[in-house]
Design an enzyme around this catalytic site. Structure first.
Site, PDB file in Angstrom:
ATOM      1  N   ASP A 291      -7.957  -5.280  -0.086  1.00 55.35           N
ATOM      2  CA  ASP A 291      -8.414  -6.136  -1.205  1.00 55.35           C
ATOM      3  C   ASP A 291      -8.051  -7.597  -1.024  1.00 55.35           C
ATOM      4  O   ASP A 291      -8.492  -8.437  -1.808  1.00 55.35           O
ATOM      5  CB  ASP A 291      -7.810  -5.610  -2.510  1.00 55.35           C
ATOM      6  CG  ASP A 291      -8.366  -4.240  -2.857  1.00 55.35           C
ATOM      7  OD1 ASP A 291      -7.586  -3.280  -2.961  1.00 55.35           O
ATOM      8  OD2 ASP A 291      -9.604  -4.134  -2.943  1.00 55.35           O
TER       9      ASP A 291
ATOM     10  N   HIS B 256       0.861  -1.188   0.000  1.00 54.92           N
ATOM     11  CA  HIS B 256       0.000   0.000   0.000  1.00 54.92           C
ATOM     12  C   HIS B 256       0.893   1.232   0.000  1.00 54.92           C
ATOM     13  O   HIS B 256       1.943   1.249   0.636  1.00 54.92           O
ATOM     14  CB  HIS B 256      -0.893   0.017   1.251  1.00 54.92           C
ATOM     15  CG  HIS B 256      -2.068   0.931   1.119  1.00 54.92           C
ATOM     16  ND1 HIS B 256      -1.984   2.285   1.342  1.00 54.92           N
ATOM     17  CD2 HIS B 256      -3.346   0.680   0.770  1.00 54.92           C
ATOM     18  CE1 HIS B 256      -3.168   2.831   1.142  1.00 54.92           C
ATOM     19  NE2 HIS B 256      -4.017   1.891   0.787  1.00 54.92           N
TER      20      HIS B 256
HETATM   21  C1  SDX Z   1      -6.234   0.070  -2.879  1.00 55.20           C
HETATM   22  O1  SDX Z   1      -4.484   4.558  -1.964  1.00 55.20           O
HETATM   23  C2  SDX Z   1      -5.416   3.927  -1.357  1.00 55.20           C
HETATM   24  O2  SDX Z   1      -5.802   4.235  -0.240  1.00 55.20           O
HETATM   25  C3  SDX Z   1      -6.007   2.760  -2.138  1.00 55.20           C
HETATM   26  C4  SDX Z   1      -7.000   1.906  -1.367  1.00 55.20           C
HETATM   27  C5  SDX Z   1      -8.292   2.643  -1.102  1.00 55.20           C
HETATM   28  O3  SDX Z   1      -8.990   2.275  -0.138  1.00 55.20           O
HETATM   29  O4  SDX Z   1      -8.638   3.521  -1.923  1.00 55.20           O
HETATM   30  O5  SDX Z   1      -6.448   1.496  -0.129  1.00 55.20           O
HETATM   31  C6  SDX Z   1      -7.395   0.667  -2.172  1.00 55.20           C
HETATM   32  O6  SDX Z   1      -5.993   0.416  -4.009  1.00 55.20           O
HETATM   33  C7  SDX Z   1      -5.348  -0.893  -2.154  1.00 55.20           C
HETATM   34  C8  SDX Z   1      -4.136  -1.383  -3.022  1.00 55.20           C
HETATM   35  C9  SDX Z   1      -4.623  -2.484  -3.947  1.00 55.20           C
HETATM   36  N1  SDX Z   1      -3.567  -2.839  -4.921  1.00 55.20           N
HETATM   37  C10 SDX Z   1      -2.931  -4.033  -4.817  1.00 55.20           C
HETATM   38  O7  SDX Z   1      -3.108  -4.847  -3.917  1.00 55.20           O
HETATM   39  C11 SDX Z   1      -1.969  -4.298  -5.973  1.00 55.20           C
HETATM   40  C12 SDX Z   1      -0.656  -4.890  -5.426  1.00 55.20           C
HETATM   41  N2  SDX Z   1       0.020  -3.805  -4.715  1.00 55.20           N
HETATM   42  C13 SDX Z   1       0.920  -2.977  -5.417  1.00 55.20           C
HETATM   43  O8  SDX Z   1       0.968  -2.996  -6.772  1.00 55.20           O
HETATM   44  C14 SDX Z   1       1.488  -1.787  -4.679  1.00 55.20           C
HETATM   45  O9  SDX Z   1       1.804  -2.208  -3.429  1.00 55.20           O
HETATM   46  C15 SDX Z   1       0.611  -0.549  -4.637  1.00 55.20           C
HETATM   47  C16 SDX Z   1       0.168  -0.135  -5.998  1.00 55.20           C
HETATM   48  C17 SDX Z   1      -0.574  -0.773  -3.765  1.00 55.20           C
HETATM   49  C18 SDX Z   1       1.455   0.570  -4.015  1.00 55.20           C
HETATM   50  O10 SDX Z   1       2.458   0.848  -4.920  1.00 55.20           O
HETATM   51  P1  SDX Z   1       3.634   1.897  -4.599  1.00 55.20           P
HETATM   52  O11 SDX Z   1       3.398   2.588  -3.310  1.00 55.20           O
HETATM   53  O12 SDX Z   1       3.823   2.724  -5.827  1.00 55.20           O
HETATM   54  O13 SDX Z   1       4.869   0.969  -4.354  1.00 55.20           O
HETATM   55  P2  SDX Z   1       5.835   0.445  -5.487  1.00 55.20           P
HETATM   56  O14 SDX Z   1       5.039  -0.128  -6.619  1.00 55.20           O
HETATM   57  O15 SDX Z   1       6.834   1.519  -5.777  1.00 55.20           O
HETATM   58  O16 SDX Z   1       6.575  -0.786  -4.740  1.00 55.20           O
HETATM   59  C19 SDX Z   1       7.674  -0.566  -3.845  1.00 55.20           C
HETATM   60  C20 SDX Z   1       8.453  -1.877  -3.852  1.00 55.20           C
HETATM   61  C21 SDX Z   1       8.826  -2.316  -5.260  1.00 55.20           C
HETATM   62  O17 SDX Z   1       9.976  -3.155  -5.133  1.00 55.20           O
HETATM   63  P3  SDX Z   1      11.464  -2.466  -5.408  1.00 55.20           P
HETATM   64  O18 SDX Z   1      11.369  -1.769  -6.749  1.00 55.20           O
HETATM   65  O19 SDX Z   1      11.702  -1.544  -4.248  1.00 55.20           O
HETATM   66  O20 SDX Z   1      12.408  -3.652  -5.424  1.00 55.20           O
HETATM   67  O21 SDX Z   1       7.627  -2.939  -3.346  1.00 55.20           O
HETATM   68  C22 SDX Z   1       7.396  -3.894  -4.372  1.00 55.20           C
HETATM   69  C23 SDX Z   1       7.715  -3.213  -5.687  1.00 55.20           C
HETATM   70  O22 SDX Z   1       8.113  -4.164  -6.660  1.00 55.20           O
HETATM   71  N3  SDX Z   1       5.982  -4.253  -4.295  1.00 55.20           N
HETATM   72  C24 SDX Z   1       5.511  -5.501  -4.436  1.00 55.20           C
HETATM   73  C25 SDX Z   1       4.129  -5.396  -4.212  1.00 55.20           C
HETATM   74  N4  SDX Z   1       3.793  -4.116  -3.956  1.00 55.20           N
HETATM   75  C26 SDX Z   1       4.951  -3.401  -4.013  1.00 55.20           C
HETATM   76  N5  SDX Z   1       6.127  -6.671  -4.739  1.00 55.20           N
HETATM   77  C27 SDX Z   1       5.328  -7.775  -4.826  1.00 55.20           C
HETATM   78  N6  SDX Z   1       3.980  -7.749  -4.606  1.00 55.20           N
HETATM   79  C28 SDX Z   1       3.350  -6.594  -4.304  1.00 55.20           C
HETATM   80  N7  SDX Z   1       2.033  -6.568  -4.103  1.00 55.20           N
END
Ligand code: SDX
Length: 432
Positions: free
Chosen positions: A366, A309
Site C-alpha cells: 500500500d 505487515h
Molecule cells: C495489507 O495480510 C495481508 O496479506 C494484507 C495485505 C494483502 O495483500 O491482503 O498484504 C494488504 O493489508 C497490507 C498492510 C496495510 N496496512 C498498513 O500499512 C497499516 C500500517 N501497518 C500496521 O498497522 C501493521 O503493521 C499491520 C496491521 C499491517 C500488521 O500489524 P500486526 O502484525 O498486528 O503488528 P502489530 O500491530 O502488533 O505491531 C507490532 C509492533 C508494534 O509495536 P510494539 O507494540 O511492539 O512496540 O510494530 C509496531 C506496533 O506499534 N508497528 C508500527 C507499524 N506497524 C506495526 N509502528 C509504526 N508504524 C507502523 N506502520
C-alpha cells in the site's frame, strides 16, 4: 523430525500429528486437542494459526517471497497480464490460448449490470463511500441472476465459471458507476470491444461523445497494479470470504463480505490512509522526519501507514515492483508528485531507523500504490475499491477451494469467556 508433537498438560501427555506443506511449512494439527484435554488453543489475531490448507498462493515473509500457484510474482509482473494471472489463480494453471480466449470472452460479454441497479445507485447520497456501495452491489448481483446464487453448494459450484466471470467483469462496472454517481455524472456503459483495464478506464472517465482513450503506460500501470493485488494467502478479507463461504453462502455474498473486511484502514484501506498521511506531512511543511518520530512514539495513534505487515518481515515484493513502476509512470506522464518525494524520504529514514528495523517494518503493497493510482487519475476514496477489483480472483479462488472441498466444515472458532459467571436478573426499580 517425528511426524507428531507431544503436548504435556499437567500429568496428561498427548500426541498431535504434524502437517507439512509442499514448501516446508509445518503445523501441529490440534484437531483432537479439546476432546483429548478439554483445552482449546488461543492465538489473538491468528498470527500463529493455520485456518486451512490451500494450493493457491505461497508467501515466505522472511524471504519476501510471493508466488501465485508456484509462479513468482516478479515473473508474472514482468510477463503476464491481470486477466491471465486471474485465470492462473482461479483455475490453477496458466491458460492455453483457447482457454484464455474463452475466459476473456466470458468476461468481455458480461460487463453490463442490470439497468435496475442504476436506480439503487440513485438512492445513495452523493458522498456515500464507494466501498459501501461496492459491497452492497456485489452481493446484489445474485438477485439479478439467482441461478448463480442459490446457496446450494453443488449448484453454485456447477455455475462457478459463469458467476466468477460475472464478478470479475461487473466489479469494474459497479466501481465505475459509484464514482460517476458521486460526481453527478451519467453512468457509462461498458464497451465490449475494449480490453479489461481500458474498459474500466472508459467507464470511469469517458464523457458523452468524448471517449477517454488512455495511453498505454496508464493501461499497463493499472494492469500491473491489479495483478499485484490479485491474491495474498489468508489475509483478513480472504479469510473472511472463506469463513462466509464455509457456511454455504453463495459466491456473491462471500465476496461482498471480503469487500467489507478489506475496507479497514489496517488492511486494504491503508492505501487511502497512506496518501492522507503523505498529504498531511506535506501540508505541515514536514519532510517526514517529524511524522516518523510521532509514529514511533504512537503519538495520537499515528502509524507509518503502508509500513509493516503481519507476514512480511522483509520487503513486500509487491512494494518493490510498484515503487519502481511508480517512478516509471510519473516520469512518463511528466508528473512530479511531492507525495512521492516524501514517500521516498520516509522509506529511506525508516529503513535506517532502529525502531522500524528491530520490528522488521518494511514498506508494504500500500505504500506506493496510492501514488500510482493518483497519477492514473483515480480519486483517493476509490483506492480501496481498486484493491478489491485486483483481489477479486483471489477471493473467487478461495471461495471455490472451500466450496469444492467435500471435507469443508463451517468455520466456528471457540473462545475463552471472561464475563460474569452467573448472576440473577434485577428488576429495573431495584437497579439504583
Ligand atoms: C495489507 O495480510 C495481508 O496479506 C494484507 C495485505 C494483502 O495483500 O491482503 O498484504 C494488504 O493489508 C497490507 C498492510 C496495510 N496496512 C498498513 O500499512 C497499516 C500500517 N501497518 C500496521 O498497522 C501493521 O503493521 C499491520 C496491521 C499491517 C500488521 O500489524 P500486526 O502484525 O498486528 O503488528 P502489530 O500491530 O502488533 O505491531 C507490532 C509492533 C508494534 O509495536 P510494539 O507494540 O511492539 O512496540 O510494530 C509496531 C506496533 O506499534 N508497528 C508500527 C507499524 N506497524 C506495526 N509502528 C509504526 N508504524 C507502523 N506502520
Amino acid at each position: 523430525m517425528s511426524n507428531a508433537a507431544i503436548l504435556k498438560i499437567g500429568e496428561k501427555e498427548i500426541s498431535l500429528p504434524i502437517i507439512e506443506g509442499t514448501a516446508d511449512e509445518k503445523a501441529v494439527n490440534i484437531g483432537a486437542l479439546r476432546k483429548e484435554t478439554g483445552f482449546i488453543s488461543y492465538d489473538d489475531g491468528f498470527g500463529n494459526t493455520g485456518s486451512c490448507q490451500s494450493d493457491i498462493t505461497f508467501i515466505d515473509g522472511d524471504k519476501g517471497i510471493l508466488r501465485y500457484r508456484g509462479i513468482p510474482i516478479e515473473q508474472l509482473a514482468e510477463q503476464s497480464s491481470f486477466l491471465e494471472t486471474a485465470y492462473l489463480i482461479i483455475y490453477g494453471d496458466l491458460p492455453t490460448a483457447a482457454q484464455y480466449q474463452d475466459f476473456s470472452n466470458r468476461i468481455r460479454n458480461n460487463a453490463m449490470i442490470d439497468e435496475r441497479m442504476h436506480l439503487i445507485f440513485e438512492g445513495y447520497p452523493s458522498d456515500a463511500h464507494p466501498m459501501a456501495m461496492l459491497s452492497a452491489m456485489m452481493n446484489s448481483l445474485g438477485c439479478y441472476d439467482p441461478h448463480l446464487a442459490t446457496n446450494n453448494r453443488a449448484q453454485d459450484l456447477a455455475n462457478f465459471d459463469e458467476a466468477a466471470a460475472f464478478a470479475i467483469s461487473k466489479v469494474r462496472t459497479v466501481a465505475a458507476a459509484s464514482y460517476r454517481m458521486s460526481r453527478g455524472l451519467p453512468i457509462n456503459y461498458p464497451k465490449r470491444q475494449l480490453r479489461y483495464a481500458e474498459n474500466f478506464l472508459h467507464m470511469m472517465f469517458s464523457y458523452p461523445y468524448d471517449d477517454y482513450e488512455p495511453i498505454p503506460e496508464v493501461v499497463n500501470a493499472l494492469n500491473l497494479m491489479l495483478l499485484l493485488h490479485a491474491d495474498h494467502e489468508q489475509n483478513c478479507s480472504t479469510s473472511t470470504v472463506r469463513m462466509v463461504g464455509s457456511g454455504g453462502a453463495n459466491l456473491f455474498a462471500s465476496i461482498s463480505s471480503g469487500i467489507t473486511a478489506l475496507w479497514g484502514p489496517l488492511h486494504g484501506g491503508a492505501n487511502m490512509a497512506v496518501i492522507e498521511m503523505l498529504e498531511e506531512i506535506h501540508a505541515d511543511g514536514d519532510d517526514g522526519s517529524r511524522f516518523i518520530e510521532d509514529a514511533k512514539s504512537g503519538k495520537s495513534g499515528k502509524r507509518l501507514m503502508g509500513f509493516g505487515h503481519r507476514v512480511y518481515k522483509n520487503f513486500d515484493p509487491r512494494a518493490k515492483i510498484i515503487g519502481a513502476a511508480c517512478d516509471d509512470l510519473l516520469n512518463k506522464l511528466g508528473i512530479s508528485d511531492p507525495c512521492l518525494d516524501i514517500a521516498r524520504k520516509l522509506e529511506q529514514e525508516a529503513l535506517a531507523d532502529e525502531y522500524f528495523v528491530e520490528r522488521k517494518l518494511y514498506p508494504n503493497v500500500d505504500f506506493y500504490s496510492g501514488i500510482m493510482m493518483r497519477a492514473i487519475g483515480i480519486p483517493v476514496n476509490m483506492f480501496t475499491v481498486m484493491f478489491a477489483i485486483g483481489r477479486m480472483p483471489g477471493w473467487l479462488a478461495n471461495w471455490k477451494e472451500v466450496a469444492s472441498n467435500p471435507k469443508t466444515r463451517i468455520s466456528r472458532p471457540r473462545q475463552i469467556y471472561q464475563g460474569h459467571v452467573l448472576r440473577d436478573y434485577v428488576p429495573v426499580e431495584e437497579r439504583g
